[in-house]
Design a protein around this motif. Structure first.
Motif, PDB file in Angstrom:
ATOM      1  N   ALA A  96       0.828  -1.204   0.000  1.00  9.52           N
ATOM      2  CA  ALA A  96       0.000   0.000   0.000  1.00  9.52           C
ATOM      3  C   ALA A  96       0.865   1.257   0.000  1.00  9.52           C
ATOM      4  CB  ALA A  96      -0.911   0.001   1.221  1.00  9.52           C
ATOM      5  N   THR A  97       0.366   2.291  -0.694  1.00  6.50           N
ATOM      6  CA  THR A  97       1.076   3.567  -0.737  1.00  6.50           C
ATOM      7  C   THR A  97       0.086   4.726  -0.700  1.00  6.50           C
ATOM      8  OG1 THR A  97       2.702   4.903  -1.948  1.00  6.50           O
ATOM      9  CG2 THR A  97       1.141   3.641  -3.283  1.00  6.50           C
ATOM     10  N   VAL A  98       0.548   5.844  -0.154  1.00  6.72           N
ATOM     11  CA  VAL A  98      -0.219   7.089  -0.209  1.00  6.72           C
ATOM     12  C   VAL A  98       0.542   8.134  -1.035  1.00  6.72           C
ATOM     13  CG1 VAL A  98      -1.548   6.745   1.911  1.00  6.72           C
ATOM     14  CG2 VAL A  98       0.702   7.832   2.041  1.00  6.72           C
ATOM     15  N   GLU A  99       1.552   7.700  -1.746  1.00 12.86           N
ATOM     16  CA  GLU A  99       2.360   8.594  -2.591  1.00 12.86           C
ATOM     17  C   GLU A  99       1.494   9.203  -3.684  1.00 12.86           C
ATOM     18  OE1 GLU A  99       4.705  10.963  -4.139  1.00 12.86           O
ATOM     19  OE2 GLU A  99       5.724   9.729  -2.625  1.00 12.86           O
ATOM     20  N   ARG A 100       1.438  10.543  -3.727  1.00 17.37           N
ATOM     21  CA  ARG A 100       0.615  11.242  -4.719  1.00 17.37           C
ATOM     22  C   ARG A 100       1.239  11.223  -6.112  1.00 17.37           C
ATOM     23  NH1 ARG A 100      -4.296  11.920  -5.013  1.00 17.37           N
ATOM     24  NH2 ARG A 100      -4.153  13.782  -6.226  1.00 17.37           N
ATOM     25  N   MET A 101       2.540  11.326  -6.193  1.00 17.31           N
ATOM     26  CA  MET A 101       3.184  11.417  -7.509  1.00 17.31           C
ATOM     27  C   MET A 101       3.220  10.040  -8.174  1.00 17.31           C
ATOM     28  SD  MET A 101       6.179  14.213  -6.861  1.00 17.31           S
ATOM     29  CE  MET A 101       6.575  14.251  -8.598  1.00 17.31           C
ATOM     30  N   VAL A 102       2.563   9.934  -9.306  1.00 20.27           N
ATOM     31  CA  VAL A 102       2.426   8.651  -9.999  1.00 20.27           C
ATOM     32  C   VAL A 102       3.783   8.033 -10.299  1.00 20.27           C
ATOM     33  CG1 VAL A 102       1.560   7.539 -12.096  1.00 20.27           C
ATOM     34  CG2 VAL A 102       0.201   9.318 -10.980  1.00 20.27           C
ATOM     35  N   ASN A 103       4.741   8.836 -10.746  1.00 18.64           N
ATOM     36  CA  ASN A 103       6.046   8.275 -11.121  1.00 18.64           C
ATOM     37  C   ASN A 103       6.869   7.816  -9.920  1.00 18.64           C
ATOM     38  OD1 ASN A 103       6.639  10.825 -10.197  1.00 18.64           O
ATOM     39  ND2 ASN A 103       8.027  11.344 -11.870  1.00 18.64           N
ATOM     40  N   ARG A 104       6.421   8.116  -8.707  1.00 20.65           N
ATOM     41  CA  ARG A 104       7.108   7.649  -7.490  1.00 20.65           C
ATOM     42  C   ARG A 104       6.460   6.403  -6.883  1.00 20.65           C
ATOM     43  NH1 ARG A 104       8.539  13.009  -3.959  1.00 20.65           N
ATOM     44  NH2 ARG A 104      10.114  13.852  -5.373  1.00 20.65           N
ATOM     45  N   ARG A 105       5.282   6.045  -7.385  1.00 20.26           N
ATOM     46  CA  ARG A 105       4.609   4.851  -6.872  1.00 20.26           C
ATOM     47  C   ARG A 105       5.257   3.615  -7.480  1.00 20.26           C
ATOM     48  NH1 ARG A 105      -1.289   6.779  -8.467  1.00 20.26           N
ATOM     49  NH2 ARG A 105      -1.264   8.755  -7.338  1.00 20.26           N
ATOM     50  N   LYS A 106       5.455   2.619  -6.651  1.00 18.14           N
ATOM     51  CA  LYS A 106       6.047   1.377  -7.136  1.00 18.14           C
ATOM     52  C   LYS A 106       4.997   0.552  -7.872  1.00 18.14           C
ATOM     53  CE  LYS A 106       9.219   1.118  -3.250  1.00 18.14           C
ATOM     54  NZ  LYS A 106       9.497   0.446  -1.979  1.00 18.14           N
ATOM     55  N   ASP A 107       5.418  -0.072  -8.972  1.00 16.35           N
ATOM     56  CA  ASP A 107       4.532  -1.007  -9.656  1.00 16.35           C
ATOM     57  C   ASP A 107       4.155  -2.119  -8.687  1.00 16.35           C
ATOM     58  OD1 ASP A 107       4.684   0.468 -11.960  1.00 16.35           O
ATOM     59  OD2 ASP A 107       5.954  -0.940 -13.050  1.00 16.35           O
ATOM     60  N   GLY A 108       2.952  -2.640  -8.851  1.00 16.26           N
ATOM     61  CA  GLY A 108       2.496  -3.733  -8.001  1.00 16.26           C
ATOM     62  C   GLY A 108       1.943  -3.289  -6.661  1.00 16.26           C
ATOM     63  N   THR A 109       1.820  -1.970  -6.456  1.00 16.15           N
ATOM     64  CA  THR A 109       1.265  -1.470  -5.195  1.00 16.15           C
ATOM     65  C   THR A 109      -0.163  -0.970  -5.402  1.00 16.15           C
ATOM     66  OG1 THR A 109       2.148   0.762  -5.529  1.00 16.15           O
ATOM     67  CG2 THR A 109       3.511  -0.800  -4.270  1.00 16.15           C
ATOM     68  N   ILE A 110      -0.824  -0.728  -4.291  1.00 14.92           N
ATOM     69  CA  ILE A 110      -2.182  -0.189  -4.298  1.00 14.92           C
ATOM     70  C   ILE A 110      -2.110   1.226  -3.726  1.00 14.92           C
ATOM     71  CG2 ILE A 110      -4.557  -0.483  -3.498  1.00 14.92           C
ATOM     72  CD1 ILE A 110      -3.383  -2.818  -5.286  1.00 14.92           C
ATOM     73  N   TYR A 111      -2.562   2.175  -4.520  1.00 14.05           N
ATOM     74  CA  TYR A 111      -2.601   3.562  -4.079  1.00 14.05           C
ATOM     75  C   TYR A 111      -3.873   3.772  -3.258  1.00 14.05           C
ATOM     76  CZ  TYR A 111      -3.087   8.638  -4.382  1.00 14.05           C
ATOM     77  OH  TYR A 111      -3.259   9.971  -4.081  1.00 14.05           O
ATOM     78  N   VAL A 112      -3.712   4.155  -1.990  1.00 12.90           N
ATOM     79  CA  VAL A 112      -4.840   4.428  -1.102  1.00 12.90           C
ATOM     80  C   VAL A 112      -5.107   5.933  -1.214  1.00 12.90           C
ATOM     81  CG1 VAL A 112      -5.784   4.141   1.212  1.00 12.90           C
ATOM     82  CG2 VAL A 112      -4.024   2.551   0.384  1.00 12.90           C
ATOM     83  N   ASP A 113      -6.047   6.278  -2.079  1.00 15.93           N
ATOM     84  CA  ASP A 113      -6.283   7.663  -2.461  1.00 15.93           C
ATOM     85  C   ASP A 113      -7.286   8.342  -1.531  1.00 15.93           C
ATOM     86  OD1 ASP A 113      -6.571  10.091  -3.703  1.00 15.93           O
ATOM     87  OD2 ASP A 113      -7.334   9.275  -5.594  1.00 15.93           O
ATOM     88  N   TYR A 114      -6.775   8.865  -0.420  1.00 16.54           N
ATOM     89  CA  TYR A 114      -7.637   9.575   0.523  1.00 16.54           C
ATOM     90  C   TYR A 114      -8.071  10.927  -0.020  1.00 16.54           C
ATOM     91  CZ  TYR A 114      -3.313  11.998   1.731  1.00 16.54           C
ATOM     92  OH  TYR A 114      -2.146  12.717   1.674  1.00 16.54           O
ATOM     93  N   LEU A 115      -7.357  11.468  -0.998  1.00 14.42           N
ATOM     94  CA  LEU A 115      -7.731  12.764  -1.570  1.00 14.42           C
ATOM     95  C   LEU A 115      -8.928  12.656  -2.510  1.00 14.42           C
ATOM     96  CD1 LEU A 115      -4.250  14.422  -2.159  1.00 14.42           C
ATOM     97  CD2 LEU A 115      -5.943  14.949  -0.413  1.00 14.42           C
ATOM     98  N   GLN A 116      -9.389  11.452  -2.743  1.00 13.85           N
ATOM     99  CA  GLN A 116     -10.607  11.277  -3.528  1.00 13.85           C
ATOM    100  C   GLN A 116     -11.799  11.874  -2.785  1.00 13.85           C
ATOM    101  OE1 GLN A 116     -10.316  10.026  -6.632  1.00 13.85           O
ATOM    102  NE2 GLN A 116     -12.425  10.595  -6.951  1.00 13.85           N
ATOM    103  N   ASN A 117     -11.587  12.244  -1.515  1.00 15.39           N
ATOM    104  CA  ASN A 117     -12.661  12.777  -0.683  1.00 15.39           C
ATOM    105  C   ASN A 117     -12.786  14.296  -0.738  1.00 15.39           C
ATOM    106  OD1 ASN A 117     -13.583  10.296   0.820  1.00 15.39           O
ATOM    107  ND2 ASN A 117     -11.385  10.222   1.106  1.00 15.39           N
TER     108      ASN A 117
END
Length: 170
Positions: free
Chosen positions: A75-96
């Motif tokens: 799991a990651t909360v990293e906002r920058m797409v190019n910094r997110r690791k492949d194979g992870t799940i982005y937990v997008d709290y800013l969708q709120n």
């Protein structure tokens, strides 16, 4: 909003959803999961009328950060797409935040399998369904059998976020 990065699997999304559920249960907050109708999963938390967007977003940020901190390989909360690791799940709290959109419950989505954004029970999340189980061809029978799983969300008085945050401290 649980959003898979390239190489991530739906079973990984379900793992992250279960971790979110564990935290919500600990603080006595009822969450309502649903498929996105495509590749992701959403967890809704009912809030009382008049709750500021910022309050809901901050609560979700706390939960998302707890999950990402405890499970950094998945799991990651990293906002920058190019910094997110492949194979992870982005937990997008800013969708709120105000102005963001999500697929509403029971809406058909443009996907290769004609998916429908479908409310789930937590038992179903633990039983590991696949998004392809919820399509325009299957939604009618599902509603006839399971009923409207979104009714509890709509009828809820909403979560006391201050009490939930107090419970997080213990």
């Amino acid at each position: 909003d649980l959003d898979p990065q390239p190489g991530a699997t739906f079973p990984q999304i379900l793992d992250v959803a279960r971790w979110v559920h564990e935290i919500l249960e600990r603080v006595q907050v009822r969450g309502y999961p649903k498929t996105s109708g495509a590749e992701g999963l959403h967890i809704f938390i009912p809030l009382p009328p008049g709750t500021p967007y910022e309050a809901g977003m901050l609560f979700c940020q706390i939960v998302a950060t707890m999950v990402a901190t405890r499970h950094p390989k998945v799991a990651t909360v990293e906002r920058m797409v190019n910094r997110r690791k492949d194979g992870t799940i982005y937990v997008d709290y800013l969708q709120n935040i105000q102005g963001k959109t999500l697929a509403c419950a029971y809406s058909a989505r443009a996907s290769a399998f004609a998916g429908v954004s479908t409310p789930l029970t937590w038992d179903e999340v633990y039983d590991a369904p696949m998004p392809q189980d919820f399509t325009i061809a299957t939604i009618g029978a599902r509603l006839a059998k399971a009923g409207d799983l979104w009714a509890g969300l709509r009828q809820s008085a909403g979560v006391d976020l201050l009490a939930a945050i107090d419970r997080l401290k213990t």
